[in-house]
Design a protein around this motif. Structure first.
Motif, mmCIF file in Angstrom:
data_model
loop_
_atom_site.group_PDB
_atom_site.id
_atom_site.type_symbol
_atom_site.label_atom_id
_atom_site.label_comp_id
_atom_site.label_asym_id
_atom_site.label_seq_id
_atom_site.Cartn_x
_atom_site.Cartn_y
_atom_site.Cartn_z
ATOM 1 N N VAL A 208 12.882 -23.951 -33.501
ATOM 2 C CA VAL A 208 14.119 -24.704 -33.133
ATOM 3 C C VAL A 208 15.112 -23.995 -32.675
ATOM 4 N N LEU A 209 15.552 -24.314 -31.501
ATOM 5 C CA LEU A 209 16.526 -23.564 -30.905
ATOM 6 C C LEU A 209 17.419 -24.339 -29.854
ATOM 7 N N TYR A 210 18.648 -24.006 -29.643
ATOM 8 C CA TYR A 210 19.531 -24.624 -28.507
ATOM 9 C C TYR A 210 18.918 -24.404 -27.128
ATOM 10 N N GLY A 211 19.215 -25.188 -26.110
ATOM 11 C CA GLY A 211 18.977 -25.071 -24.771
ATOM 12 C C GLY A 211 19.753 -23.964 -24.312
ATOM 13 N N GLU A 212 20.805 -23.500 -24.753
ATOM 14 C CA GLU A 212 21.570 -22.528 -24.251
ATOM 15 C C GLU A 212 20.828 -21.012 -24.374
ATOM 16 N N SER A 213 20.169 -21.265 -25.598
ATOM 17 C CA SER A 213 19.640 -19.853 -25.894
ATOM 18 C C SER A 213 18.237 -19.724 -25.121
ATOM 19 N N ILE A 214 17.678 -20.794 -24.539
ATOM 20 C CA ILE A 214 16.450 -20.692 -23.718
ATOM 21 C C ILE A 214 16.985 -20.113 -22.206
ATOM 22 N N MET A 215 17.944 -20.636 -21.821
ATOM 23 C CA MET A 215 18.453 -20.196 -20.624
ATOM 24 C C MET A 215 18.889 -18.825 -20.528
ATOM 25 N N ARG A 216 19.608 -18.319 -21.812
ATOM 26 C CA ARG A 216 20.092 -17.043 -21.919
ATOM 27 C C ARG A 216 19.209 -15.836 -22.067
ATOM 28 N N ASP B 86 11.702 -12.103 -25.338
ATOM 29 C CA ASP B 86 12.496 -12.208 -26.229
ATOM 30 C C ASP B 86 12.354 -13.627 -27.103
ATOM 31 N N LEU B 87 12.261 -14.686 -26.538
ATOM 32 C CA LEU B 87 11.942 -15.688 -27.236
ATOM 33 C C LEU B 87 10.787 -15.525 -28.074
ATOM 34 N N SER B 88 9.718 -15.352 -27.518
ATOM 35 C CA SER B 88 8.529 -15.108 -28.229
ATOM 36 C C SER B 88 8.818 -14.394 -29.460
ATOM 37 N N THR B 89 9.398 -13.214 -29.360
ATOM 38 C CA THR B 89 9.558 -12.385 -30.480
ATOM 39 C C THR B 89 10.622 -13.082 -31.627
ATOM 40 N N MET B 90 11.820 -13.573 -31.089
ATOM 41 C CA MET B 90 12.573 -14.122 -32.049
ATOM 42 C C MET B 90 11.849 -15.435 -32.869
ATOM 43 N N LEU B 91 11.139 -16.108 -32.161
ATOM 44 C CA LEU B 91 10.495 -17.219 -32.616
ATOM 45 C C LEU B 91 9.245 -17.114 -33.400
ATOM 46 N N ALA B 92 8.756 -15.800 -33.141
ATOM 47 C CA ALA B 92 7.444 -15.279 -33.866
ATOM 48 C C ALA B 92 6.291 -16.370 -33.487
ATOM 49 N N LEU B 93 5.807 -16.574 -32.090
ATOM 50 C CA LEU B 93 5.171 -17.300 -31.670
ATOM 51 C C LEU B 93 3.648 -16.469 -31.667
ATOM 52 N N GLY B 94 3.784 -15.374 -31.299
ATOM 53 C CA GLY B 94 2.456 -14.726 -31.270
ATOM 54 C C GLY B 94 1.868 -15.037 -30.001
ATOM 55 N N MET B 95 2.367 -15.269 -29.017
ATOM 56 C CA MET B 95 2.034 -15.427 -27.633
ATOM 57 C C MET B 95 3.245 -15.322 -26.633
ATOM 58 N N MET B 96 2.873 -15.111 -25.322
ATOM 59 C CA MET B 96 3.778 -15.030 -24.342
ATOM 60 C C MET B 96 3.679 -16.519 -23.661
ATOM 61 N N ALA C 48 9.882 -25.248 -43.805
ATOM 62 C CA ALA C 48 10.371 -24.080 -43.891
ATOM 63 C C ALA C 48 9.348 -22.906 -43.712
ATOM 64 N N SER C 49 8.239 -23.045 -44.591
ATOM 65 C CA SER C 49 7.076 -22.137 -44.344
ATOM 66 C C SER C 49 6.735 -21.683 -42.790
ATOM 67 N N ILE C 50 6.613 -22.797 -42.134
ATOM 68 C CA ILE C 50 6.216 -22.522 -40.859
ATOM 69 C C ILE C 50 7.217 -22.609 -39.758
ATOM 70 N N ALA C 51 8.472 -22.836 -39.924
ATOM 71 C CA ALA C 51 9.601 -23.222 -38.921
ATOM 72 C C ALA C 51 10.301 -21.532 -38.790
ATOM 73 N N ARG C 52 10.898 -21.681 -37.737
ATOM 74 C CA ARG C 52 11.684 -20.238 -37.302
ATOM 75 C C ARG C 52 12.918 -20.944 -36.641
ATOM 76 N N VAL C 53 14.265 -20.864 -37.062
ATOM 77 C CA VAL C 53 15.223 -21.745 -36.598
ATOM 78 C C VAL C 53 16.282 -20.576 -35.956
ATOM 79 N N LEU C 54 16.640 -20.677 -34.513
ATOM 80 C CA LEU C 54 17.596 -19.755 -34.180
ATOM 81 C C LEU C 54 18.855 -20.682 -33.639
ATOM 82 N N ASP C 55 19.690 -20.619 -34.406
ATOM 83 C CA ASP C 55 21.125 -21.141 -34.225
ATOM 84 C C ASP C 55 21.855 -19.900 -33.402
#
Length: 266
Positions: free
Chosen positions: A111-119, A124-134, A194-201
């Motif tokens: 979960v993150l704001y659209g502004e974060s996706i643009m910036r 970096d988003l893959s690392t911050m969200l711990a997606l394990g993929m590009m 919460a156990s599987i979610a990663r929130v970037l405010d």
């Protein structure tokens, strides 16, 4: 939006009462803002009733309005409802059909704001969200370019363990929060989510940038201190004038060795 319209309506009435604003213009502006407020009130009431019906239908623990950005086939309506039922399943419910995803099949919820996706970059988003993929967020950035107001909205990314026929691309389902009535924070605070979610405010993004800047400053200061220590050590070592450098530079070392050999042979 509603608060801004209320302030505008009250300010218009106040200026009309003071006589600062012409009566005709004030009536037009007040009537226009009142009509927009009425429309938004009816729309929110209809959405609230729709969410309540969906909650009763699925016996859900949480329900919220979302819009599908990408990841699902076009047969599902863009304006849908996201639910969490008592069987710990996430349901994306549309007017024609619905998709059920057990929480055990979901690897990550970001979960993150659209502004974060643009910036931020995809890496970096893959690392911050711990997606394990590009991931490839180019289509989301294109959506944000077409809809600049969505930069202030929160995006929900559902990454399942295995892909299915429903997922079109990027191995993720991307949703955007549709209304303030959804109360997405209540969903993210549930233990099973919460156990599987990663929130970037926004504060988290600022902290990461500040931490990165501090790390760069620390690296620079450490490099400068290392150079200073190296120069101090170099100056503290006494120089021994053996004449080797001068002899090597002038070529006398080889000649002197040859002269010594000649003298010994003699």
């Amino acid at each position: 939006m509603i608060i801004a319209l209320l302030i505008f309506f009250i300010a218009t009435i106040f200026l009309m009462w003071q006589g600062t604003m012409p009566l005709v213009l004030g009536i037009v502006l007040a009537a226009g803002s009142a009509a927009i407020l009425l429309y938004m009130f009816v729309k929110n009431a209809h959405l609230s009733l729709k969410l309540q019906k969906a909650m009763k239908k699925y016996k859900a623990k949480w329900v919220g309005a979302v819009a599908i950005v990408s990841g699902l086939s076009t047969t599902l309506s863009r304006d849908s409802i996201l639910l969490l039922n008592r069987q710990d399943e996430l349901i994306i419910d549309g007017p024609y059909r619905s998709i059920v995803m057990p929480l055990e099949s979901i690897e990550r919820i970001g979960v993150l704001y659209g502004e974060s996706i643009m910036r931020n970059s995809d890496r970096d988003l893959s690392t911050m969200l711990a997606l394990g993929m590009m991931p490839n967020f180019s289509y989301i950035r294109a959506y944000l370019t077409r809809n600049p107001q969505a930069k202030r909205q929160r995006f929900i990314m559902l990454k399942p363990f295995a892909t299915s026929e429903e997922i079109e691309r990027s191995d993720m389902i991307v949703l955007v929060e549709g209304s303030a009535l959804s109360n997405l924070k209540a969903l993210l605070n549930r233990p099973e989510i919460a156990s599987i979610a990663r929130v970037l405010d926004k504060k988290h993004i600022r902290r990461d940038r500040k931490a990165g800047k501090l790390r760069k400053d620390e690296d620079k200061s450490e490099e400068q201190s290392a150079k200073q220590r190296h120069s101090q050590i170099k100056e503290s070592i006494p120089r021994q004038n053996t004449g080797a450098h001068e002899l090597w530079a002038s070529g006398d070392m080889r000649v002197r060795g040859a002269d010594n050999n000649d003298s010994k042979s003699r």
